[in-house]
Design a protein around this motif. Sequence first.
Motif, PDB file in Angstrom:
ATOM      1  N   LEU A 137       7.314  -3.282 -27.167  1.00 34.72           N
ATOM      2  CA  LEU A 137       8.197  -2.770 -26.116  1.00 34.72           C
ATOM      3  C   LEU A 137       7.437  -1.678 -25.369  1.00 34.72           C
ATOM      4  CD1 LEU A 137      11.472  -2.467 -28.240  1.00 34.72           C
ATOM      5  CD2 LEU A 137      10.754  -4.395 -26.804  1.00 34.72           C
ATOM      6  N   PHE A 138       7.049  -1.970 -24.141  1.00 33.21           N
ATOM      7  CA  PHE A 138       6.199  -1.068 -23.365  1.00 33.21           C
ATOM      8  C   PHE A 138       6.913  -0.635 -22.088  1.00 33.21           C
ATOM      9  CE2 PHE A 138       3.461  -3.775 -25.882  1.00 33.21           C
ATOM     10  CZ  PHE A 138       2.511  -2.891 -26.401  1.00 33.21           C
ATOM     11  N   ASP A 139       6.700   0.610 -21.699  1.00 37.77           N
ATOM     12  CA  ASP A 139       7.201   1.132 -20.423  1.00 37.77           C
ATOM     13  C   ASP A 139       6.021   1.610 -19.590  1.00 37.77           C
ATOM     14  OD1 ASP A 139      10.181   1.044 -20.720  1.00 37.77           O
ATOM     15  OD2 ASP A 139       9.701   2.245 -22.487  1.00 37.77           O
ATOM     16  N   VAL A 140       5.932   1.107 -18.371  1.00 44.45           N
ATOM     17  CA  VAL A 140       4.855   1.470 -17.454  1.00 44.45           C
ATOM     18  C   VAL A 140       5.439   2.358 -16.355  1.00 44.45           C
ATOM     19  CG1 VAL A 140       3.081   0.623 -15.873  1.00 44.45           C
ATOM     20  CG2 VAL A 140       3.662  -0.698 -17.936  1.00 44.45           C
ATOM     21  N   THR A 141       4.864   3.537 -16.200  1.00 46.64           N
ATOM     22  CA  THR A 141       5.323   4.483 -15.182  1.00 46.64           C
ATOM     23  C   THR A 141       4.213   4.719 -14.170  1.00 46.64           C
ATOM     24  OG1 THR A 141       6.777   5.610 -16.762  1.00 46.64           O
ATOM     25  CG2 THR A 141       6.190   6.814 -14.737  1.00 46.64           C
ATOM     26  N   VAL A 142       4.542   4.535 -12.906  1.00 47.39           N
ATOM     27  CA  VAL A 142       3.579   4.702 -11.819  1.00 47.39           C
ATOM     28  C   VAL A 142       4.032   5.883 -10.949  1.00 47.39           C
ATOM     29  CG1 VAL A 142       2.477   3.632  -9.826  1.00 47.39           C
ATOM     30  CG2 VAL A 142       3.065   2.238 -11.832  1.00 47.39           C
ATOM     31  N   THR A 143       3.143   6.828 -10.723  1.00 47.98           N
ATOM     32  CA  THR A 143       3.451   7.997  -9.901  1.00 47.98           C
ATOM     33  C   THR A 143       2.614   7.952  -8.631  1.00 47.98           C
ATOM     34  OG1 THR A 143       3.894   9.306 -11.891  1.00 47.98           O
ATOM     35  CG2 THR A 143       3.556  10.513  -9.826  1.00 47.98           C
ATOM     36  N   GLY A 144       3.302   7.929  -7.483  1.00 46.66           N
ATOM     37  CA  GLY A 144       2.607   7.878  -6.200  1.00 46.66           C
ATOM     38  C   GLY A 144       2.786   9.158  -5.409  1.00 46.66           C
ATOM     39  N   VAL A 145       2.696   9.048  -4.088  1.00 46.70           N
ATOM     40  CA  VAL A 145       2.854  10.193  -3.186  1.00 46.70           C
ATOM     41  C   VAL A 145       3.951   9.854  -2.176  1.00 46.70           C
ATOM     42  CG1 VAL A 145       1.738  11.696  -1.495  1.00 46.70           C
ATOM     43  CG2 VAL A 145       0.412  10.793  -3.439  1.00 46.70           C
ATOM     44  N   GLU A 146       4.984  10.665  -2.150  1.00 43.19           N
ATOM     45  CA  GLU A 146       6.080  10.405  -1.231  1.00 43.19           C
ATOM     46  C   GLU A 146       5.706  10.804   0.207  1.00 43.19           C
ATOM     47  OE1 GLU A 146       9.417  12.536  -2.871  1.00 43.19           O
ATOM     48  OE2 GLU A 146      10.153  10.731  -3.888  1.00 43.19           O
ATOM     49  N   ARG A 148      14.717   3.338   1.437  1.00 46.83           N
ATOM     50  CA  ARG A 148      13.886   2.284   2.024  1.00 46.83           C
ATOM     51  C   ARG A 148      12.898   2.835   3.048  1.00 46.83           C
ATOM     52  NH1 ARG A 148      16.867  -2.219   3.713  1.00 46.83           N
ATOM     53  NH2 ARG A 148      18.620  -1.553   2.421  1.00 46.83           N
ATOM     54  N   ASN A 149      13.137   4.049   3.559  1.00 42.20           N
ATOM     55  CA  ASN A 149      12.211   4.630   4.532  1.00 42.20           C
ATOM     56  C   ASN A 149      11.323   5.705   3.909  1.00 42.20           C
ATOM     57  OD1 ASN A 149      14.235   6.485   4.102  1.00 42.20           O
ATOM     58  ND2 ASN A 149      14.445   7.083   6.261  1.00 42.20           N
ATOM     59  N   VAL A 150      11.170   5.627   2.580  1.00 41.52           N
ATOM     60  CA  VAL A 150      10.336   6.591   1.854  1.00 41.52           C
ATOM     61  C   VAL A 150       9.292   5.840   1.036  1.00 41.52           C
ATOM     62  CG1 VAL A 150      10.292   8.470   0.179  1.00 41.52           C
ATOM     63  CG2 VAL A 150      12.290   8.176   1.666  1.00 41.52           C
ATOM     64  N   ALA A 151       8.023   6.242   1.186  1.00 37.29           N
ATOM     65  CA  ALA A 151       6.999   5.735   0.264  1.00 37.29           C
ATOM     66  C   ALA A 151       7.351   6.253  -1.121  1.00 37.29           C
ATOM     67  CB  ALA A 151       5.611   6.214   0.689  1.00 37.29           C
ATOM     68  N   PRO A 202       3.256   7.168   7.637  1.00 38.81           N
ATOM     69  CA  PRO A 202       3.033   6.170   6.581  1.00 38.81           C
ATOM     70  C   PRO A 202       1.697   6.339   5.867  1.00 38.81           C
ATOM     71  CG  PRO A 202       2.804   5.175   8.750  1.00 38.81           C
ATOM     72  CD  PRO A 202       3.385   6.530   8.967  1.00 38.81           C
ATOM     73  N   ALA A 203       0.672   6.785   6.560  1.00 40.60           N
ATOM     74  CA  ALA A 203      -0.634   6.903   5.918  1.00 40.60           C
ATOM     75  C   ALA A 203      -0.667   8.006   4.882  1.00 40.60           C
ATOM     76  CB  ALA A 203      -1.706   7.162   6.978  1.00 40.60           C
ATOM     77  N   ALA A 204       0.259   8.964   4.981  1.00 44.39           N
ATOM     78  CA  ALA A 204       0.272  10.061   4.010  1.00 44.39           C
ATOM     79  C   ALA A 204       0.839   9.631   2.665  1.00 44.39           C
ATOM     80  CB  ALA A 204       1.077  11.234   4.557  1.00 44.39           C
ATOM     81  N   GLY A 205       1.540   8.515   2.644  1.00 49.64           N
ATOM     82  CA  GLY A 205       2.181   8.068   1.415  1.00 49.64           C
ATOM     83  C   GLY A 205       1.315   7.136   0.596  1.00 49.64           C
ATOM     84  N   ALA A 206       1.579   7.132  -0.686  1.00 50.38           N
ATOM     85  CA  ALA A 206       0.962   6.176  -1.615  1.00 50.38           C
ATOM     86  C   ALA A 206       2.097   5.639  -2.477  1.00 50.38           C
ATOM     87  CB  ALA A 206      -0.104   6.844  -2.464  1.00 50.38           C
ATOM     88  N   SER A 207       2.593   4.482  -2.133  1.00 50.17           N
ATOM     89  CA  SER A 207       3.817   3.963  -2.742  1.00 50.17           C
ATOM     90  C   SER A 207       3.623   3.550  -4.196  1.00 50.17           C
ATOM     91  CB  SER A 207       4.338   2.761  -1.954  1.00 50.17           C
ATOM     92  OG  SER A 207       5.419   2.151  -2.639  1.00 50.17           O
ATOM     93  N   ALA A 208       4.430   4.155  -5.060  1.00 50.83           N
ATOM     94  CA  ALA A 208       4.421   3.763  -6.467  1.00 50.83           C
ATOM     95  C   ALA A 208       4.968   2.350  -6.643  1.00 50.83           C
ATOM     96  CB  ALA A 208       5.244   4.758  -7.274  1.00 50.83           C
ATOM     97  N   ILE A 209       5.900   1.970  -5.778  1.00 56.62           N
ATOM     98  CA  ILE A 209       6.459   0.621  -5.876  1.00 56.62           C
ATOM     99  C   ILE A 209       5.425  -0.433  -5.514  1.00 56.62           C
ATOM    100  CG2 ILE A 209       8.101  -0.974  -4.816  1.00 56.62           C
ATOM    101  CD1 ILE A 209      10.133   1.262  -4.755  1.00 56.62           C
ATOM    102  N   HIS A 210       4.674  -0.202  -4.440  1.00 53.52           N
ATOM    103  CA  HIS A 210       3.640  -1.165  -4.070  1.00 53.52           C
ATOM    104  C   HIS A 210       2.610  -1.302  -5.190  1.00 53.52           C
ATOM    105  CE1 HIS A 210       4.404  -0.587   0.549  1.00 53.52           C
ATOM    106  NE2 HIS A 210       5.475  -0.941  -0.126  1.00 53.52           N
TER     107      HIS A 210
END
Length: 377
Positions: free
Chosen positions: A187-196, A243-246, A203-211
């Motif tokens: 049972l594994f949990d993966v957490t991704v932290t990006g830049v909002e 939806r409008n947030v990286a 848009p270029a300032a963001g790094a989407s954790a979802i992507h």
Amino acid sequence: MSIEEWSRQALPAMLDDIRALVELETPSHDKPALVRGLRAVRELTAERLGPPAGETLHDGGQYGDVLELRYAGTAPGEVLLLGHYDTVWPAGTLAAWPFAIEDGRMTGPGVFDMKTGLVQAIWAVRGLRELGLPHPGVRFLFNGDEEIGSLASRPRIEAASEGMLATLVFEASLRGALKTSRKGVGLFDVTVTGVEAHAGLDPAAGASAIHALAELVTRIAAGAAPERGTTVNVGLISGGSGRNVAAGLATCGVDVRVSDFAEMARVDELFAGLDAADPRVTVSVTGGWNRPPMTPNPPSQRLFKEAQAVAAGQGWTLEEAAVGGASDGNFVSGLGRPVLDGIGAVGDGAHARHEHVLVGHIPERTALTIGLLTALA
């Protein structure tokens, strides 16, 4: 009177006991309900077998407590009878889905997984006594957190199974077959932290954790190897704030099943190597292996042959099966100790609304347990 005749005569009383346990709901996450349920199991055991020779109650903390009851035998050694009293069904399920018996099918929340097995174990020991048959001592271990990974009870199970002639797990059968192989569970949990950042203004300032997580999910899923018995399921996913947030954060929950220890090591390497293409994004993995694989070790293989011989002597053929689900038997097997799983009910529908037990098989399964305990004397 034969073992089989005694078991058939005991069936009406066994059905009453099963009903009593099913009608006392015991969800894995409801500690007050679990306390009431375990008290009922303890009282039922004492009513059917008398006061135990020894009794230990282990505090499970936020999880269900663990109860060990010991009864003396007439022969050397001891056998562990293992079963869980918690179910996956939330409190209130019984109101819309009451216990019922119709056309030889017994239904109700937890009847198959695994309250019928608990009653069969208790009555098997009663049968040994009433029939005057030789048998080793028995130790019951009832735990209340199996459905959520046996987080509190695992060390108790591992300690209790040490030195036992056998551990018999009263989980339900697979259409009557004993479960001699089970997959290990991770049972594994993966957490991704990006830049909002604002998805429209900058848009270029963001790094989407979802992507980034979307890319990782495909890599995780590709770790499956069905030809080796390994399955991977990303069953939970969440993240983002709009939806409008990286997205600054995204997570997923992964279930992994493996058939051998080599695959456990390979999957560990997969998760250790997860990273994001964007250097601004970080990836962390928590969790791990909840249960090792149950593989047919030599002591368990000998035990199954003994059970087959008992069944043959009672006039029927006992089969074995490998299944993808795990149980507390995995812990015992992982230590190289003799264990048989699936001693319990015959039916279908674990964790589903069509959960049911075929009543006609209850005497047969009880007789099998009586015969096996006698054979181990």
